[in-house]
Design an enzyme around this catalytic site. Structure first.
Site, PDB file in Angstrom:
ATOM      1  N   ASP A   1      20.584  72.521 112.869  1.00  0.00           N
ATOM      2  CA  ASP A   1      20.908  73.521 111.842  1.00  0.00           C
ATOM      3  C   ASP A   1      19.728  74.463 111.593  1.00  0.00           C
ATOM      4  O   ASP A   1      19.897  75.511 110.976  1.00  0.00           O
ATOM      5  CB  ASP A   1      21.197  72.819 110.506  1.00  0.00           C
ATOM      6  CG  ASP A   1      22.657  72.462 110.309  1.00  0.00           C
ATOM      7  OD1 ASP A   1      23.525  73.223 110.766  1.00  0.00           O
ATOM      8  OD2 ASP A   1      22.924  71.425 109.664  1.00  0.00           O
TER       9      ASP A   1
ATOM     10  N   GLN B   1      26.475  67.467 107.152  1.00  0.00           N
ATOM     11  CA  GLN B   1      27.325  68.546 106.632  1.00  0.00           C
ATOM     12  C   GLN B   1      27.075  68.741 105.127  1.00  0.00           C
ATOM     13  O   GLN B   1      27.097  67.780 104.353  1.00  0.00           O
ATOM     14  CB  GLN B   1      28.799  68.203 106.900  1.00  0.00           C
ATOM     15  CG  GLN B   1      29.783  69.312 106.602  1.00  0.00           C
ATOM     16  CD  GLN B   1      29.694  70.495 107.571  1.00  0.00           C
ATOM     17  OE1 GLN B   1      29.220  70.369 108.694  1.00  0.00           O
ATOM     18  NE2 GLN B   1      30.141  71.662 107.134  1.00  0.00           N
TER      19      GLN B   1
ATOM     20  N   LYS C   1      33.877  71.126 114.754  1.00  0.00           N
ATOM     21  CA  LYS C   1      32.641  70.842 115.500  1.00  0.00           C
ATOM     22  C   LYS C   1      32.897  69.791 116.578  1.00  0.00           C
ATOM     23  O   LYS C   1      32.414  69.899 117.696  1.00  0.00           O
ATOM     24  CB  LYS C   1      31.527  70.383 114.539  1.00  0.00           C
ATOM     25  CG  LYS C   1      31.039  71.524 113.666  1.00  0.00           C
ATOM     26  CD  LYS C   1      30.044  71.142 112.581  1.00  0.00           C
ATOM     27  CE  LYS C   1      29.821  72.375 111.694  1.00  0.00           C
ATOM     28  NZ  LYS C   1      28.742  72.229 110.723  1.00  0.00           N
TER      29      LYS C   1
HETATM   30  N1  L34 Z   1      24.727  71.217 107.599  1.00  0.00           N
HETATM   31  N2  L34 Z   1      26.461  72.314 106.591  1.00  0.00           N
HETATM   32  C1  L34 Z   1      25.608  72.206 107.616  1.00  0.00           C
HETATM   33  N3  L34 Z   1      25.615  73.070 108.664  1.00  0.00           N
HETATM   34  C2  L34 Z   1      26.512  74.079 108.709  1.00  0.00           C
HETATM   35  O1  L34 Z   1      26.478  74.965 109.701  1.00  0.00           O
HETATM   36  C3  L34 Z   1      27.439  74.195 107.657  1.00  0.00           C
HETATM   37  N4  L34 Z   1      28.430  75.161 107.653  1.00  0.00           N
HETATM   38  C4  L34 Z   1      28.791  75.779 106.385  1.00  0.00           C
HETATM   39  C5  L34 Z   1      29.112  74.636 105.411  1.00  0.00           C
HETATM   40  N5  L34 Z   1      28.195  73.518 105.529  1.00  0.00           N
HETATM   41  C6  L34 Z   1      27.382  73.311 106.580  1.00  0.00           C
HETATM   42  C7  L34 Z   1      29.490  75.174 108.472  1.00  0.00           C
HETATM   43  O2  L34 Z   1      29.589  74.464 109.452  1.00  0.00           O
HETATM   44  C8  L34 Z   1      29.999  76.589 106.765  1.00  0.00           C
HETATM   45  N6  L34 Z   1      30.409  76.071 108.055  1.00  0.00           N
HETATM   46  C9  L34 Z   1      31.595  76.422 108.730  1.00  0.00           C
HETATM   47  C10 L34 Z   1      31.941  75.923 109.956  1.00  0.00           C
HETATM   48  C11 L34 Z   1      33.126  76.269 110.575  1.00  0.00           C
HETATM   49  C12 L34 Z   1      33.992  77.126 109.981  1.00  0.00           C
HETATM   50  C13 L34 Z   1      33.665  77.638 108.746  1.00  0.00           C
HETATM   51  C14 L34 Z   1      32.480  77.285 108.125  1.00  0.00           C
HETATM   52  C15 L34 Z   1      35.291  77.453 110.640  1.00  0.00           C
HETATM   53  O3  L34 Z   1      35.685  76.798 111.566  1.00  0.00           O
HETATM   54  N7  L34 Z   1      36.026  78.464 110.137  1.00  0.00           N
HETATM   55  C16 L34 Z   1      37.291  78.909 110.650  1.00  0.00           C
HETATM   56  C17 L34 Z   1      38.420  78.546 109.710  1.00  0.00           C
HETATM   57  C18 L34 Z   1      38.472  77.123 109.352  1.00  0.00           C
HETATM   58  C19 L34 Z   1      39.555  76.821 108.328  1.00  0.00           C
HETATM   59  O4  L34 Z   1      40.734  76.983 108.661  1.00  0.00           O
HETATM   60  O5  L34 Z   1      39.207  76.456 107.208  1.00  0.00           O
HETATM   61  C20 L34 Z   1      37.255  80.432 110.724  1.00  0.00           C
HETATM   62  O6  L34 Z   1      37.984  80.979 111.543  1.00  0.00           O
HETATM   63  O7  L34 Z   1      36.527  81.037 109.939  1.00  0.00           O
END
Ligand code: L34
Length: 278
Positions: free
Chosen positions: A116, A93, A49
């Site tokens: 959010d 988060q 983020k």
């Molecule tokens: N308050 N909490 C709040 N808002 C959110 O929108 C989230 N979420 C979920 C968990 N808790 C939260 C996220 O940000 C899930 N989430 C989230 C954000 C980013 C990624 C995955 C979940 C992400 O960047 N995923 C990458 C891989 C990251 C890695 O290597 O672990 C992807 O390509 O899927």
């Protein structure tokens, strides 16, 4: 063989739009991200983020609080951020350590800064269809569906999972676009049969490889919201990708599918918040 929906590419295009609008109109936007404790997955997401904020020209403020933070300390921080003119968006988060009451924390965030869209006020607005922010993950899924060129209108849409954060709002967004929507959960009878009806199948269960090929209709659009960490450290979705991709028409990968979209929509929401607060 399914076509892969490239979440990295779609999310990059959205972030570029946000960046260009901020630069063109000289908008000042700030996002505060609060992370409590040492969950390694949360750390990765929060870092992603921050990087996205840098790319878009959004100022980011990170508050990393210790695991043993009390409710009072966290609520005081939220009050401060609610009153800070440089902060247009506030994100706490999730998940939070167990001594903290997630619901009370979310309700303390000013609805105007709730990027959010988890606050009751914003959830209610989404129900009615009169909203400023859409919840990041469901809105990201909608963008991925749009990127296929397939219209939701009149389609059979099945959402597996009924969480407040993904399943329920996802169903609502599909409904707003005139999908015929079914929400499945742990008590659903003959889940596979219900899923097989879906032209658009969204898996938000939180169980690795839960959706197998026998649950998928030939040619369906399959959106995998799951990000499960296996013991070997690898990421894995809720969909058994190897076999489902043989049968689906379109499928999102994990990683590189929904995850990056969540962050792109967060950037969009922060820009919207900044514009509304001007
Ligand atoms: N308050 N909490 C709040 N808002 C959110 O929108 C989230 N979420 C979920 C968990 N808790 C939260 C996220 O940000 C899930 N989430 C989230 C954000 C980013 C990624 C995955 C979940 C992400 O960047 N995923 C990458 C891989 C990251 C890695 O290597 O672990 C992807 O390509 O899927």
């Amino acid at each position: 063989m399914a076509q892969i929906i490239d979440g990295k590419a779609v999310s990059a295009a959205i972030k570029e739009q946000v960046r260009d609008e901020i630069a063109r109109d000289g908008i000042k936007a700030g996002l505060a991200v609060v992370i409590v404790g040492n969950d390694p997955a949360s750390r990765v997401y929060v870092n992603n983020k921050k990087k996205a904020c840098e790319f878009c020209g959004i100022q980011s403020f990170e508050y990393a609080l210790p695991e043993e933070t009390t409710m009072q300390e966290l609520l005081e921080l939220i009050d401060t951020l609610n009153n800070d003119k440089n902060v247009n968006g506030i994100l706490v988060q999730l998940p939070l350590p167990e001594q903290l009451d997630e619901k009370a924390v979310i309700e303390r965030i000013s609805p105007q800064k709730d990027v959010d869209a988890f606050h009751e006020t914003n959830v209610g607005k989404i129900m009615i269809g009169n909203y400023s922010f859409l919840p990041c993950t469901p809105a990201g899924c909608m963008e991925l569906i749009h990127s296929t060129g397939i219209s939701v209108s009149g389609k059979e849409c099945v959402v597996i999972g009924r969480s407040n954060i993904v399943g329920k709002p996802m169903a609502m967004l599909l409904l707003h676009e005139n999908g015929t929507v079914t929400i499945c959960h742990s008590r659903t009878k003959d889940l596979a049969e219900v899923c097989r009806r879906a032209d658009i199948l969204v898996a938000a269960v939180g169980k690795p490889n839960f959706v197998t090929a026998d649950m998928v209709k030939e040619g369906a659009v399959v959106i995998d919201v799951g990000i499960n960490r296996l013991e070997n450290g690898k990421l894995c979705g809720d969909v058994k990708f190897d076999e489902v991709s043989e049968k689906a028409g379109w499928i999102t990968p994990v990683p590189g599918g929904v995850g990056p979209m969540t962050i792109a929509v967060l950037m969009k929401n922060t820009l919207t918040a900044a514009k509304l607060q001007k």
